[in-house]
Write a protein that holds these residues in place. Structure first.
Motif, PDB file in Angstrom:
ATOM      1  N   ALA A   1       0.846  -1.195   0.000  1.00 31.94           N
ATOM      2  CA  ALA A   1       0.000   0.000   0.000  1.00 31.94           C
ATOM      3  C   ALA A   1       0.877   1.240   0.000  1.00 31.94           C
ATOM      4  O   ALA A   1       2.068   1.187   0.284  1.00 31.94           O
ATOM      5  N   GLY A   2       0.254   2.379  -0.323  1.00 37.67           N
ATOM      6  CA  GLY A   2       0.994   3.632  -0.283  1.00 37.67           C
ATOM      7  C   GLY A   2       1.817   3.861  -1.532  1.00 37.67           C
ATOM      8  O   GLY A   2       1.724   3.147  -2.525  1.00 37.67           O
ATOM      9  N   VAL A   3       2.668   4.887  -1.473  1.00 34.24           N
ATOM     10  CA  VAL A   3       3.448   5.277  -2.644  1.00 34.24           C
ATOM     11  C   VAL A   3       4.560   4.269  -2.901  1.00 34.24           C
ATOM     12  O   VAL A   3       5.028   3.574  -2.001  1.00 34.24           O
ATOM     13  N   VAL A   4       4.982   4.193  -4.159  1.00 38.96           N
ATOM     14  CA  VAL A   4       6.073   3.305  -4.544  1.00 38.96           C
ATOM     15  C   VAL A   4       7.404   3.976  -4.208  1.00 38.96           C
ATOM     16  O   VAL A   4       7.605   5.151  -4.514  1.00 38.96           O
ATOM     17  N   THR A   5       8.279   3.229  -3.583  1.00 39.06           N
ATOM     18  CA  THR A   5       9.610   3.746  -3.284  1.00 39.06           C
ATOM     19  C   THR A   5      10.655   2.847  -3.931  1.00 39.06           C
ATOM     20  O   THR A   5      10.362   1.729  -4.350  1.00 39.06           O
ATOM     21  N   ILE A   6      11.865   3.366  -4.008  1.00 40.98           N
ATOM     22  CA  ILE A   6      13.000   2.587  -4.488  1.00 40.98           C
ATOM     23  C   ILE A   6      13.908   2.336  -3.300  1.00 40.98           C
ATOM     24  O   ILE A   6      14.344   3.281  -2.630  1.00 40.98           O
ATOM     25  N   GLN A   7      14.147   1.051  -3.018  1.00 42.77           N
ATOM     26  CA  GLN A   7      15.005   0.691  -1.895  1.00 42.77           C
ATOM     27  C   GLN A   7      16.451   1.024  -2.262  1.00 42.77           C
ATOM     28  O   GLN A   7      16.962   0.570  -3.272  1.00 42.77           O
ATOM     29  N   GLY A   8      17.091   1.835  -1.450  1.00 42.16           N
ATOM     30  CA  GLY A   8      18.447   2.260  -1.775  1.00 42.16           C
ATOM     31  C   GLY A   8      18.427   3.262  -2.918  1.00 42.16           C
ATOM     32  O   GLY A   8      17.435   3.967  -3.131  1.00 42.16           O
ATOM     33  N   LEU A   9      19.512   3.316  -3.678  1.00 40.44           N
ATOM     34  CA  LEU A   9      19.628   4.235  -4.801  1.00 40.44           C
ATOM     35  C   LEU A   9      19.736   3.457  -6.107  1.00 40.44           C
ATOM     36  O   LEU A   9      20.313   2.372  -6.140  1.00 40.44           O
ATOM     37  N   PRO A  10      19.186   4.002  -7.198  1.00 41.54           N
ATOM     38  CA  PRO A  10      19.357   3.347  -8.499  1.00 41.54           C
ATOM     39  C   PRO A  10      20.843   3.311  -8.869  1.00 41.54           C
ATOM     40  O   PRO A  10      21.618   4.193  -8.500  1.00 41.54           O
ATOM     41  N   LEU A  11      21.226   2.279  -9.613  1.00 38.74           N
ATOM     42  CA  LEU A  11      22.596   2.135 -10.083  1.00 38.74           C
ATOM     43  C   LEU A  11      22.621   2.170 -11.605  1.00 38.74           C
ATOM     44  O   LEU A  11      21.785   1.528 -12.250  1.00 38.74           O
ATOM     45  N   ASN A  12      23.547   2.916 -12.164  1.00 37.09           N
ATOM     46  CA  ASN A  12      23.642   3.069 -13.618  1.00 37.09           C
ATOM     47  C   ASN A  12      25.067   2.736 -14.069  1.00 37.09           C
ATOM     48  O   ASN A  12      26.031   3.294 -13.546  1.00 37.09           O
ATOM     49  N   TYR A  13      25.194   1.796 -15.026  1.00 36.30           N
ATOM     50  CA  TYR A  13      26.529   1.393 -15.482  1.00 36.30           C
ATOM     51  C   TYR A  13      26.451   0.903 -16.933  1.00 36.30           C
ATOM     52  O   TYR A  13      25.409   0.373 -17.341  1.00 36.30           O
ATOM     53  N   PRO A  14      27.470   1.070 -17.750  1.00 30.39           N
ATOM     54  CA  PRO A  14      28.597   1.960 -17.471  1.00 30.39           C
ATOM     55  C   PRO A  14      28.155   3.422 -17.495  1.00 30.39           C
ATOM     56  O   PRO A  14      27.211   3.766 -18.188  1.00 30.39           O
ATOM     57  N   ASN A  15      28.838   4.239 -16.775  1.00 28.72           N
ATOM     58  CA  ASN A  15      28.498   5.649 -16.684  1.00 28.72           C
ATOM     59  C   ASN A  15      29.780   6.447 -16.387  1.00 28.72           C
ATOM     60  O   ASN A  15      30.303   6.328 -15.279  1.00 28.72           O
ATOM     61  N   PRO A  16      30.299   7.167 -17.403  1.00 24.99           N
ATOM     62  CA  PRO A  16      29.716   7.486 -18.710  1.00 24.99           C
ATOM     63  C   PRO A  16      29.714   6.296 -19.666  1.00 24.99           C
ATOM     64  O   PRO A  16      30.393   5.309 -19.433  1.00 24.99           O
ATOM     65  N   PHE A  17      28.920   6.439 -20.757  1.00 26.90           N
ATOM     66  CA  PHE A  17      28.903   5.398 -21.773  1.00 26.90           C
ATOM     67  C   PHE A  17      28.912   6.029 -23.156  1.00 26.90           C
ATOM     68  O   PHE A  17      28.624   7.215 -23.322  1.00 26.90           O
ATOM     69  N   ASP A  18      29.261   5.194 -24.146  1.00 29.81           N
ATOM     70  CA  ASP A  18      29.429   5.657 -25.526  1.00 29.81           C
ATOM     71  C   ASP A  18      28.318   5.072 -26.400  1.00 29.81           C
ATOM     72  O   ASP A  18      28.376   3.894 -26.775  1.00 29.81           O
ATOM     73  N   PRO A  19      27.247   5.845 -26.703  1.00 27.43           N
ATOM     74  CA  PRO A  19      26.177   5.334 -27.567  1.00 27.43           C
ATOM     75  C   PRO A  19      26.730   4.879 -28.922  1.00 27.43           C
ATOM     76  O   PRO A  19      27.656   5.476 -29.454  1.00 27.43           O
ATOM     77  N   GLY A  20      26.157   3.841 -29.437  1.00 26.36           N
ATOM     78  CA  GLY A  20      26.627   3.292 -30.701  1.00 26.36           C
ATOM     79  C   GLY A  20      27.548   2.114 -30.502  1.00 26.36           C
ATOM     80  O   GLY A  20      27.574   1.185 -31.311  1.00 26.36           O
ATOM     81  N   THR A  21      28.306   2.132 -29.406  1.00 26.60           N
ATOM     82  CA  THR A  21      29.178   1.001 -29.079  1.00 26.60           C
ATOM     83  C   THR A  21      28.785   0.343 -27.765  1.00 26.60           C
ATOM     84  O   THR A  21      29.220  -0.762 -27.468  1.00 26.60           O
ATOM     85  N   GLN A  22      27.968   1.029 -26.981  1.00 23.69           N
ATOM     86  CA  GLN A  22      27.561   0.505 -25.673  1.00 23.69           C
ATOM     87  C   GLN A  22      26.089   0.814 -25.410  1.00 23.69           C
ATOM     88  O   GLN A  22      25.504   1.697 -26.028  1.00 23.69           O
ATOM     89  N   LYS A  23      25.530   0.059 -24.475  1.00 26.11           N
ATOM     90  CA  LYS A  23      24.282   0.433 -23.824  1.00 26.11           C
ATOM     91  C   LYS A  23      24.620   0.743 -22.370  1.00 26.11           C
ATOM     92  O   LYS A  23      25.597   0.248 -21.825  1.00 26.11           O
ATOM     93  N   THR A  24      23.809   1.585 -21.762  1.00 24.01           N
ATOM     94  CA  THR A  24      23.946   1.797 -20.327  1.00 24.01           C
ATOM     95  C   THR A  24      22.768   1.107 -19.641  1.00 24.01           C
ATOM     96  O   THR A  24      21.655   1.069 -20.182  1.00 24.01           O
ATOM     97  N   TYR A  25      23.019   0.515 -18.478  1.00 27.05           N
ATOM     98  CA  TYR A  25      22.006  -0.259 -17.755  1.00 27.05           C
ATOM     99  C   TYR A  25      21.642   0.437 -16.451  1.00 27.05           C
ATOM    100  O   TYR A  25      22.511   0.934 -15.738  1.00 27.05           O
ATOM    101  N   LEU A  26      20.348   0.464 -16.169  1.00 26.31           N
ATOM    102  CA  LEU A  26      19.836   1.111 -14.966  1.00 26.31           C
ATOM    103  C   LEU A  26      19.162   0.054 -14.101  1.00 26.31           C
ATOM    104  O   LEU A  26      18.212  -0.610 -14.540  1.00 26.31           O
TER     105      LEU A  26
END
Length: 244
Positions: free
Chosen positions: A138-163
């Motif tokens: 019930a209640g609002v949706v929260t995110i446990q901890g902090l989101p993680l993003n990798y690789p970061n920075p990334f190079d579009p065209g040769t990489q994808k970044t994942y969240l």
């Protein structure tokens, strides 16, 4: 006659040697068998299709899949989560045993501990415990901890970044990516209960393309995780694009 006696001695010596070696082999086999019978089972689990970790969100009615690996025969698997306790039905053999349990009476909101115990026919017992697991139905949706993003920075065209992010409960999720001028560059949508919108851990990707089909230019971009129409608590972060 003398030669015959020597040969007889040789035969006796050979027989004694063979019996000694046979005794060592038998003892070694007994030790190996003893070690095998004393080996504890190994437990692996998945909850709603994903491997759980301490701190994960848990749906109120999770499906729990258990795999037990054992050199012996597994005779019992017991599960406890919240107020639910169950002796599970086993299938499988030849070293792999399986059990599944679907919680039908919704778990109460709050912190829970998942405990699984497996016992084999030599009374070797293994206990797996995962704590804490959070239920928020019930209640609002929260995110446990902090989101993680990798690789970061990334190079579009040769990489994808994942969240990666941990939702407190299933929700319809939109991930909006903006440039620093506030322009919406890309929007990704995920249905409640599906990958990207499931309670617990989710991982999605961005190839660096805008919704118009062009690769984003070098710079910093802001992403917002919108759950059921509202910004999820802790649902904000930065992605850096760097073309080499």
């Amino acid at each position: 006659m003398k030669n015959f006696k020597l040969k007889t001695k040789d035969c006796c010596s050979l027989m004694i040697c063979c019996l000694f070696v046979l005794g060592l082999a038998t003892a070694g086999q007994a030790l190996t068998t003893s070690a095998a019978t004393q080996e504890k089972p190994s437990i692996a689990i998945r909850i709603d299709g994903s491997k759980p970790y301490p701190g994960d969100a848990l749906s109120a009615t999770p499906k729990i899949e258990i795999t037990v690996t054992s050199t012996n025969t597994v005779q019992a698997i017991n599960l406890k989560v919240g107020s639910v306790s169950a002796a599970l039905v086993l299938t499988g053999s030849a070293g792999k045993f399986y059990a599944t349990h679907e919680v039908t009476a919704a778990l109460a909101d709050g912190t829970h501990c998942l405990t699984i115990e497996a016992a084999d026919n030599y009374n070797n017992v293994t206990t797996l415990e995962i704590l804490p697991l959070y239920v928020q139905s019930a209640g609002v949706v929260t995110i446990q901890g902090l989101p993680l993003n990798y690789p970061n920075p990334f190079d579009p065209g040769t990489q994808k970044t994942y969240l990666g992010y941990n939702l407190s409960k299933s929700a319809n999720v939109a991930i909006n990516i903006f440039d620093l001028s506030g322009n919406l560059v890309a929007k990704k949508s995920y249905l409640s209960g599906q990958p990207g919108g499931s309670a617990s851990y989710n991982e999605v990707s961005w190839d660096g393309k805008s919704d118009s089909g062009n690769y984003a230019g070098n710079g910093v971009y802001i992403y917002l995780i919108i759950a059921d129409g509202a910004l999820a608590q802790n649902g904000k972060g930065k992605i850096t694009v760097f073309k080499r």
